[in-house]
Design a protein around this motif. Sequence first.
Motif, mmCIF file in Angstrom:
data_model
loop_
_atom_site.group_PDB
_atom_site.id
_atom_site.type_symbol
_atom_site.label_atom_id
_atom_site.label_comp_id
_atom_site.label_asym_id
_atom_site.label_seq_id
_atom_site.Cartn_x
_atom_site.Cartn_y
_atom_site.Cartn_z
ATOM 1 N N GLN A 14 0.857 -1.183 0.000
ATOM 2 C CA GLN A 14 0.000 0.000 0.000
ATOM 3 C C GLN A 14 0.895 1.235 0.000
ATOM 4 O O GLN A 14 1.709 1.429 0.910
ATOM 5 C CB GLN A 14 -0.893 0.007 1.236
ATOM 6 C CG GLN A 14 -1.903 -1.121 1.284
ATOM 7 C CD GLN A 14 -3.088 -0.839 0.384
ATOM 8 O OE1 GLN A 14 -3.787 0.143 0.556
ATOM 9 N NE2 GLN A 14 -3.309 -1.709 -0.584
ATOM 10 N N GLU A 79 1.808 7.083 -8.130
ATOM 11 C CA GLU A 79 0.587 6.309 -7.918
ATOM 12 C C GLU A 79 0.489 5.979 -6.433
ATOM 13 O O GLU A 79 1.464 5.561 -5.816
ATOM 14 C CB GLU A 79 0.639 5.026 -8.744
ATOM 15 C CG GLU A 79 -0.568 4.130 -8.600
ATOM 16 C CD GLU A 79 -0.437 2.857 -9.410
ATOM 17 O OE1 GLU A 79 -1.162 1.886 -9.091
ATOM 18 O OE2 GLU A 79 0.389 2.825 -10.345
ATOM 19 N N SER A 81 -2.168 4.563 -2.984
ATOM 20 C CA SER A 81 -3.403 3.924 -2.533
ATOM 21 C C SER A 81 -4.159 4.835 -1.578
ATOM 22 O O SER A 81 -5.388 4.792 -1.502
ATOM 23 C CB SER A 81 -3.092 2.589 -1.838
ATOM 24 O OG SER A 81 -2.235 2.799 -0.728
ATOM 25 N N HIS A 82 -3.429 5.669 -0.834
ATOM 26 C CA HIS A 82 -4.006 6.622 0.112
ATOM 27 C C HIS A 82 -3.210 7.928 0.035
ATOM 28 O O HIS A 82 -1.995 7.905 -0.153
ATOM 29 C CB HIS A 82 -3.923 6.118 1.559
ATOM 30 C CG HIS A 82 -4.706 4.876 1.840
ATOM 31 N ND1 HIS A 82 -4.332 3.628 1.355
ATOM 32 C CD2 HIS A 82 -5.836 4.667 2.570
ATOM 33 C CE1 HIS A 82 -5.201 2.725 1.782
ATOM 34 N NE2 HIS A 82 -6.118 3.331 2.517
ATOM 35 N N ILE A 111 -8.908 7.197 -5.160
ATOM 36 C CA ILE A 111 -7.893 7.051 -4.109
ATOM 37 C C ILE A 111 -8.475 7.498 -2.772
ATOM 38 O O ILE A 111 -9.149 8.527 -2.685
ATOM 39 C CB ILE A 111 -6.641 7.900 -4.443
ATOM 40 C CG1 ILE A 111 -6.093 7.531 -5.828
ATOM 41 C CG2 ILE A 111 -5.577 7.746 -3.367
ATOM 42 C CD1 ILE A 111 -5.760 6.090 -5.998
ATOM 43 N N ASP A 163 -14.045 5.956 1.800
ATOM 44 C CA ASP A 163 -12.664 6.254 1.407
ATOM 45 C C ASP A 163 -12.223 7.646 1.868
ATOM 46 O O ASP A 163 -11.368 8.273 1.255
ATOM 47 C CB ASP A 163 -12.481 6.117 -0.103
ATOM 48 C CG ASP A 163 -13.424 7.021 -0.898
ATOM 49 O OD1 ASP A 163 -14.224 7.740 -0.274
ATOM 50 O OD2 ASP A 163 -13.360 6.990 -2.137
ATOM 51 N N GLN A 184 -7.004 -4.080 7.281
ATOM 52 C CA GLN A 184 -6.304 -4.625 6.121
ATOM 53 C C GLN A 184 -5.524 -5.897 6.419
ATOM 54 O O GLN A 184 -5.375 -6.749 5.542
ATOM 55 C CB GLN A 184 -5.356 -3.559 5.557
ATOM 56 C CG GLN A 184 -6.083 -2.349 4.983
ATOM 57 C CD GLN A 184 -5.138 -1.302 4.427
ATOM 58 O OE1 GLN A 184 -3.968 -1.221 4.823
ATOM 59 N NE2 GLN A 184 -5.632 -0.480 3.511
#
Length: 327
Positions: A14, A79, A81-82, A111, A163, A184
């Motif tokens: 991640q 790029e 994920s968060h 995202i 999100d 997760q």
Amino acid sequence: MDRSEIDDVDRSTQRMGFFLVPHFSMMALSSVTEPLRAANRMSGRPLYSWHLISVDGEPVSSSSGFSLLPEFAITSSPELSHLFVVASIGVEHYRNAQVFDFLRRYAAMGIALGGISLGTAILARAGLLEGRRCTIHWEALKELGNEFPTLDVTRDLYCIDGDRMTCSGGTAAIDMMLDLIARQHGNQLAAEVADQFIHTRMRTAQESQKMAIQWRYRVEDRRIVNGITLMEQNIERPIPMKTIASLVGISPRQFERMWLKHFNVGPAQFYLELRLKAAQKLLRESTWSLLDIAMQCGFASPSHLGRCYKQFFERTPGQERAASGTP
């Protein structure tokens, strides 16, 4: 991690981005990143990588004066994920169209976005919290609600709403990241990470941001606790002592005696000092006018605030502001 390492990270990792706003809180940044490092260590796998971003890729100074050199500018960010916005004091006038567009681009890609401490306000200004529950540091709760009256702003320690992830800052970021790690990778790993930081209890999202009144003031009498709660919740529009006494269930005379016994000052003076300390924070950490500060802290005018302030702190509001370096 530096750029040369990014391409070597396992694709299952991640990638967590942290956008630093000038005068960000070093405590909050450490609290949100260190659990990720510990999760990698305890699991023996690169579950997370983390990357610092600034507007132009240049160093950013924290509220404590330390500067960090980000890996990326917003025009070259990787790029992710968060993506979390890390901010602290001094953002009441922060309006940067480039930053707002940067955040909206990531949101459009699906995202997950987060706000750490006053980073929540920046997400709100970018239009990215509509229809979501969110939280912010307790000192900024009222201001955020006033600026965005349609937002669902809570007093929670942290909020995870789909999100969108927001937290009140400081060590609350540890609890939010432990929650994320548990979701997760399981509760066991989250518990092991908490143990690494001698964090003996993983607090829930709904817990209070501020230390309980009975611990802050070392009082056990529930009537005093309730009285202080009423005072703290009514800084802008002070309520009469008779009303507070009635609400906590005792006579005004008993209320006065009880307060003198515990604090060596009467309840009216105690209440006034709470309001003056609230004004002091605003003088030191905001650019609000003296009129705005007087109104926010329950004083009839700047001159009324000035008289009370000088009597208590032995300097004027103007001298306080000059000493703090606030414009």
